[in-house]
Design an enzyme around this catalytic site. Structure first.
Site, PDB file in Angstrom:
ATOM      1  N   LYS A 115       0.829  -1.212   0.000  1.00  0.00           N
ATOM      2  CA  LYS A 115       0.000   0.000   0.000  1.00  0.00           C
ATOM      3  C   LYS A 115       0.861   1.258   0.000  1.00  0.00           C
ATOM      4  O   LYS A 115       0.465   2.279  -0.566  1.00  0.00           O
ATOM      5  CB  LYS A 115      -0.956  -0.009   1.193  1.00  0.00           C
ATOM      6  CG  LYS A 115      -2.082  -1.025   1.042  1.00  0.00           C
ATOM      7  CD  LYS A 115      -3.182  -0.812   2.057  1.00  0.00           C
ATOM      8  CE  LYS A 115      -4.347  -1.752   1.765  1.00  0.00           C
ATOM      9  NZ  LYS A 115      -5.506  -1.502   2.644  1.00  0.00           N
ATOM     10  N   LYS A 197      -3.810 -12.126  -7.528  1.00  0.00           N
ATOM     11  CA  LYS A 197      -5.156 -12.181  -6.967  1.00  0.00           C
ATOM     12  C   LYS A 197      -6.042 -11.102  -7.604  1.00  0.00           C
ATOM     13  O   LYS A 197      -5.575 -10.002  -7.908  1.00  0.00           O
ATOM     14  CB  LYS A 197      -5.067 -11.947  -5.454  1.00  0.00           C
ATOM     15  CG  LYS A 197      -6.388 -12.042  -4.731  1.00  0.00           C
ATOM     16  CD  LYS A 197      -6.222 -11.604  -3.290  1.00  0.00           C
ATOM     17  CE  LYS A 197      -7.591 -11.453  -2.640  1.00  0.00           C
ATOM     18  NZ  LYS A 197      -7.540 -10.762  -1.371  1.00  0.00           N
ATOM     19  N   LYS A 200     -10.187  -5.563  -6.027  1.00  0.00           N
ATOM     20  CA  LYS A 200     -11.224  -4.570  -6.325  1.00  0.00           C
ATOM     21  C   LYS A 200     -10.622  -3.223  -6.687  1.00  0.00           C
ATOM     22  O   LYS A 200     -11.302  -2.377  -7.257  1.00  0.00           O
ATOM     23  CB  LYS A 200     -12.199  -4.445  -5.157  1.00  0.00           C
ATOM     24  CG  LYS A 200     -11.612  -3.971  -3.855  1.00  0.00           C
ATOM     25  CD  LYS A 200     -12.668  -3.986  -2.758  1.00  0.00           C
ATOM     26  CE  LYS A 200     -12.061  -3.598  -1.414  1.00  0.00           C
ATOM     27  NZ  LYS A 200     -13.029  -3.674  -0.323  1.00  0.00           N
TER      28      LYS A 200
END
Length: 334
Positions: A115, A197, A200
């Protein structure tokens, strides 16, 4: 324990439209726990603000995530559905646990590194310490079981370490939680890069199937899905694209991978991708319809929020009262 049932806790961020990975790997499985466990399913809006949010969008997505929980089959009469920021003990215990979490432990969290790379202009303290808040979310309800994706295993291990550390200092205070990772659907991969993966937050919309995508959009995305060289529809190494599609098909139909391979034997990739897309879209149709119905009734959603917050607050307060007493905080006498 707060009642005779053991406790399950899980939370979903209201930070984007949820994907079939969120659905198959987590939300779809949540309902199965409600008969045996006292289940707390939370919209973790406090976690969402580690990344800058548009306030109106965050509010809208909070309602949407709650509606999706119910559209995906979670009965608010059998499960405690609530919004994290409506229960102030999450923030209170989060701060306490910050003081029992080591800097080195937090610096090893792989999601912080990921992040930070994506939000280089906003590497804030919350982004660094949010695993301690996640531990607070779980430990606040004396949780035995946490349905968790592979990417959250590291955070759950940290929550266990924090609980054990606190218990060693102050005596038995927290239940040490176990994780539950479903064998099938635990990792649904990107349609454009099946080595990663499905996320979203992926900027490539063709990589992601969202629960609320229209049937046409779902089929278009599956048609564009990356496949592999060769023409066999088999699961295995070197066939990551086909393996991912077989995994998705298996999750939606309940068929084994072997059964799916037999079903599609001799079929071309184009027809195979279309079949998977139609299966996915048809399966999700009732979810989309129920979501639309719920979103049209904001008053009902607010009623569920209030009901869930009241139940969660009652039980969170018990744990927090015990923690405050053990660490030496004073209590106001009323």
């Amino acid at each position: 324990m707060f009642n005779d049932k053991k406790v399950v806790f899980s939370g979903v961020q209201p930070s984007g439209n949820l994907t079939i990975g969120n659905y198959l790997g987590a939300i779809r499985n949540f309902g199965a726990f409600s008969e045996e466990y006292h289940c707390y399913y939370c919209v973790v809006d406090m976690h969402a603000i580690t990344v800058r949010q548009v306030p109106a969008e965050l509010r809208r997505r909070t309602y949407e995530t709650l509606a999706l929980y119910m559209a995906c089959g979670l009965d608010p009469q059998k499960n405690t559905l609530f919004v994290q920021s409506h229960v102030p003990q999450h923030a209170e215990l989060g701060w306490v646990l910050d003081c029992y979490t080591m800097f080195g432990e937090l610096s090893r969290m792989t999601q912080f590194k990921d992040k930070s790379a994506k939000n280089a202009d906003n590497i804030n303290a919350g982004l660094f310490t949010y695993p301690a808040l996640m531990a607070a979310d779980i430990l606040l309800y004396q949780t035995e079981l946490v349905p968790v994706g592979q990417d959250q295993k590291q955070h759950l291990e940290l929550a266990r370490d924090i609980a054990n550390r606190f218990n060693q200092v102050y005596g038995e205070t927290f239940v040490v939680p176990d994780g539950y990772i479903p064998k099938e659907g635990a990792k649904i991969c990107s349609l454009q890069d099946p080595t990663k993966k499905m996320s979203k937050s992926d900027p490539n919309e063709n990589a992601v199937i969202r629960i609320l995508d229209s049937k046409d959009d779902i089929i278009k995305k599956f048609k564009r899905a990356v496949t592999d060289s060769g023409n066999e529809i088999i699961h295995g190494e070197g066939k990551e694209g086909i393996s991912n599609l077989l995994n998705i098909y298996s999750c939606f139909t309940g068929k084994t991978i072997e059964e799916a391979e037999k079903e599609f034997k001799g079929m071309g990739y184009g027809d195979f991708k279309l079949a998977v897309g139609e299966t996915c879209a048809d399966y999700l149709k009732p979810v989309r319809e129920e979501f639309a119905r719920l979103m049209a009734d904001k008053a009902y959603l607010e009623q569920i929020m209030a009901q869930g917050a009241e139940d969660a607050y009652k039980n969170a307060r018990r744990t927090m009262s015990k923690v405050r007493r053990k660490i030496g905080f004073t209590e106001l006498k009323h």
